[in-house]
Design a protein around this motif. Structure first.
Motif, PDB file in Angstrom:
ATOM      1  N   PHE A  70      21.777 -46.297  -7.575  1.00 51.51           N
ATOM      2  CA  PHE A  70      22.542 -45.286  -6.834  1.00 51.51           C
ATOM      3  C   PHE A  70      24.048 -45.440  -7.047  1.00 51.51           C
ATOM      4  N   ASP A  96      28.302 -52.432   1.582  1.00 56.10           N
ATOM      5  CA  ASP A  96      27.564 -51.173   1.414  1.00 56.10           C
ATOM      6  C   ASP A  96      28.557 -50.043   1.728  1.00 56.10           C
ATOM      7  N   PRO A  97      28.465 -48.904   1.003  1.00 49.29           N
ATOM      8  CA  PRO A  97      29.422 -47.828   1.284  1.00 49.29           C
ATOM      9  C   PRO A  97      29.059 -46.980   2.511  1.00 49.29           C
ATOM     10  N   GLY A 130      22.282 -52.308   2.331  1.00 49.10           N
ATOM     11  CA  GLY A 130      21.430 -51.498   3.204  1.00 49.10           C
ATOM     12  C   GLY A 130      21.323 -52.074   4.602  1.00 49.10           C
ATOM     13  N   GLU A 148      19.251 -56.665   3.642  1.00 45.37           N
ATOM     14  CA  GLU A 148      18.657 -57.567   2.646  1.00 45.37           C
ATOM     15  C   GLU A 148      19.192 -57.279   1.254  1.00 45.37           C
ATOM     16  N   GLY A 176      25.497 -53.231  -1.952  1.00 47.87           N
ATOM     17  CA  GLY A 176      24.534 -52.221  -1.495  1.00 47.87           C
ATOM     18  C   GLY A 176      23.451 -52.865  -0.649  1.00 47.87           C
ATOM     19  N   ARG A 203      19.905 -55.648  -4.466  1.00 45.57           N
ATOM     20  CA  ARG A 203      18.474 -55.323  -4.474  1.00 45.57           C
ATOM     21  C   ARG A 203      18.303 -53.816  -4.294  1.00 45.57           C
ATOM     22  N   PHE A 204      17.772 -53.156  -5.299  1.00 40.60           N
ATOM     23  CA  PHE A 204      17.429 -51.725  -5.264  1.00 40.60           C
ATOM     24  C   PHE A 204      18.611 -50.812  -4.912  1.00 40.60           C
ATOM     25  N   SER A 205      19.819 -51.195  -5.380  1.00 38.83           N
ATOM     26  CA  SER A 205      21.001 -50.375  -5.118  1.00 38.83           C
ATOM     27  C   SER A 205      21.660 -49.859  -6.391  1.00 38.83           C
ATOM     28  N   SER A 233      32.185 -49.373  -1.864  1.00 35.40           N
ATOM     29  CA  SER A 233      31.295 -48.983  -2.961  1.00 35.40           C
ATOM     30  C   SER A 233      31.368 -50.029  -4.075  1.00 35.40           C
ATOM     31  N   ALA A 234      30.302 -50.115  -4.870  1.00 34.60           N
ATOM     32  CA  ALA A 234      30.286 -51.005  -6.033  1.00 34.60           C
ATOM     33  C   ALA A 234      31.416 -50.653  -6.992  1.00 34.60           C
ATOM     34  N   TRP A 270      22.530 -41.526   2.190  1.00 38.62           N
ATOM     35  CA  TRP A 270      22.294 -42.895   2.673  1.00 38.62           C
ATOM     36  C   TRP A 270      22.735 -43.046   4.110  1.00 38.62           C
TER      37      TRP A 270
HETATM   38  C1  LIG Z   1      17.375 -48.472  -1.537  1.00 45.62           C
HETATM   39  S1  LIG Z   1      18.727 -48.981  -0.544  1.00 45.62           S
HETATM   40  C2  LIG Z   1      18.609 -50.718  -0.756  1.00 45.62           C
HETATM   41  C3  LIG Z   1      19.169 -51.455   0.409  1.00 45.62           C
HETATM   42  C4  LIG Z   1      18.894 -52.959   0.444  1.00 45.62           C
HETATM   43  N1  LIG Z   1      19.589 -53.674  -0.596  1.00 45.62           N
HETATM   44  C5  LIG Z   1      17.420 -53.273   0.383  1.00 45.62           C
HETATM   45  O1  LIG Z   1      16.934 -53.692  -0.676  1.00 45.62           O
HETATM   46  O2  LIG Z   1      16.723 -53.114   1.403  1.00 45.62           O
HETATM   47  C6  LIG Z   1      20.120 -48.540  -1.537  1.00 45.62           C
HETATM   48  C7  LIG Z   1      21.479 -48.896  -0.946  1.00 45.62           C
HETATM   49  O3  LIG Z   1      22.481 -48.621  -1.941  1.00 45.62           O
HETATM   50  C8  LIG Z   1      23.640 -48.208  -1.286  1.00 45.62           C
HETATM   51  N2  LIG Z   1      24.545 -47.498  -2.217  1.00 45.62           N
HETATM   52  C9  LIG Z   1      24.586 -46.184  -2.520  1.00 45.62           C
HETATM   53  N3  LIG Z   1      25.606 -45.919  -3.348  1.00 45.62           N
HETATM   54  C10 LIG Z   1      26.236 -47.100  -3.586  1.00 45.62           C
HETATM   55  C11 LIG Z   1      27.393 -47.484  -4.329  1.00 45.62           C
HETATM   56  N4  LIG Z   1      28.091 -46.600  -5.014  1.00 45.62           N
HETATM   57  N5  LIG Z   1      27.773 -48.784  -4.299  1.00 45.62           N
HETATM   58  C12 LIG Z   1      27.059 -49.705  -3.604  1.00 45.62           C
HETATM   59  N6  LIG Z   1      25.956 -49.388  -2.884  1.00 45.62           N
HETATM   60  C13 LIG Z   1      25.544 -48.114  -2.870  1.00 45.62           C
HETATM   61  C14 LIG Z   1      23.106 -47.301  -0.167  1.00 45.62           C
HETATM   62  O4  LIG Z   1      24.056 -47.060   0.854  1.00 45.62           O
HETATM   63  C15 LIG Z   1      21.873 -48.069   0.279  1.00 45.62           C
HETATM   64  O5  LIG Z   1      22.144 -48.914   1.375  1.00 45.62           O
END
Ligand SMILES: C[S@@+](CC[C@H](N)C(=O)[O-])C[C@H]1O[C@@H](n2cnc3c(N)ncnc32)[C@H](O)[C@@H]1O
Length: 288
Positions: free
Chosen positions: A127, A78-79, A56, A59, A54, A122-124, A105-106, A13
């Motif tokens: 991961f 976000d991490p 990103g 958003e 998360g 959203r979409f996090s 991190s979450a 990421w």
């Molecule tokens: C697909 S992107 C989505 C970003 C944004 N929310 C969007 O919808 O445009 C996934 C995000 O999850 C974050 N992520 C990865 N591992 C994570 C964790 N353990 N806890 C929280 N976020 C995490 C990544 O750094 C990345 O920014």
């Protein structure tokens, strides 16, 4: 997930951050229906104090900043350091003053219990290092009655935005069979999978909404190819092992398969996401 796998996910990421920054406007536009769905499910309104996990390149934090207004606030997390920098710089350019930024991190949210009215992502969630722990953390930091809402992708077959490239790459590049619980865009595509984790984490009133929408933008196939091959970690890794000639063959095969989604300079893909939400009732209601 073992520590070395966690580091790999984070590193991936971190290296993606410049590309997510580059395509921020398009990403905002393409996934706007999902942001709207999350705002509805988490019942976000003026004056709320929201947590984005998360976030990103920004958003849904940046959009929610406008919804909660000056009497509300957003905590973006976000991490990946590069993602935090990208989102924070954009908030600065827009002059937004009701968003704060934390790199975390979450798994370990650095906030006291019951800090927020709601938490969303959203979409996090796909991961998260340990989704059960991440969701427990989200429930811990929301107030009594607060919502937690997570948007994840539906099945890959219902999302040609991804499968048009992935299917062709799979034909040309051998990839090891993946563990269905490994961090991946489609980790929670199976109906009930993420909802079950929310229930195990102690969420009440768990609801799974299937959101069918269109990923739309004024985009040529050429720019779509750039966006997908730059923002995707797995495609970047696969491309690195290919000759330019082989990449050209793959690109042509993708262009042939994706023709129907590009008409008059516009891109339009059908898409499916799941929005899984629950609430935190600390004092459990007694059955009537
Ligand atoms: C697909 S992107 C989505 C970003 C944004 N929310 C969007 O919808 O445009 C996934 C995000 O999850 C974050 N992520 C990865 N591992 C994570 C964790 N353990 N806890 C929280 N976020 C995490 C990544 O750094 C990345 O920014």
């Amino acid at each position: 997930m073992k520590p070395e796998e966690q580091n790999k996910v984070l590193q991936a990421w971190q290296t993606s951050a410049p590309y997510w920054d580059k395509y921020r406007a398009l990403i905002t536009q393409m996934y706007a229906p999902v942001t709207t769905g999350l705002i509805e499910e988490a019942q976000i309104g003026v004056g709320h104090n929201a947590l984005d996990i998360g976030g990103g390149s920004g958003e849904p934090s940046l959009t929610i900043s406008g919804i909660v207004g000056p009497t509300g606030s957003v905590m973006y997390t976000d991490p990946a350091a590069g993602m935090v920098e990208s989102a924070q710089a954009e908030a600065g350019r827009r002059g937004l003053t009701n968003i704060q930024f934390r790199q975390c991190s979450a798994n370990d949210l650095p906030f006291p219990d019951q800090t927020f009215d709601l938490a969303l992502s959203r979409f996090s969630a796909m991961f998260f290092v340990d989704p059960l722990r991440g969701i427990r953390e989200a429930l811990r930091v929301v107030r009594n009655d607060g919502y937690v809402s997570f948007a994840v992708w539906g099945p890959e077959e219902a999302n040609p935005f991804f499968s048009t490239l992935n299917d062709v790459f799979d034909r040309f590049v051998e990839s090891p069979t993946q563990d269905p619980d490994a961090p991946d865009a489609f980790r929670f595509a199976a109906p009930g999978k993420l909802a079950g984790i929310l229930e195990n984490a102690g969420a009440d009133n768990v609801i799974e909404r299937h959101l069918n929408f269109q990923i739309e933008a004024a985009l040529s196939f050429e720019r779509f190819w750039e966006l997908r091959t730059e923002t995707s970690v797995s495609l970047r890794e696969k491309m690195a092992g290919l000759t330019p000639e082989k990449i050209e063959v793959i690109k042509q095969a993708v262009a042939d398969g994706a023709q129907e989604y590009f008409v008059s300079g516009k891109m339009r893909f059908p898409a499916e996401a799941l929005i899984v939400s629950g609430r935190q009732f600390r004092e459990k209601r007694t059955p009537v």
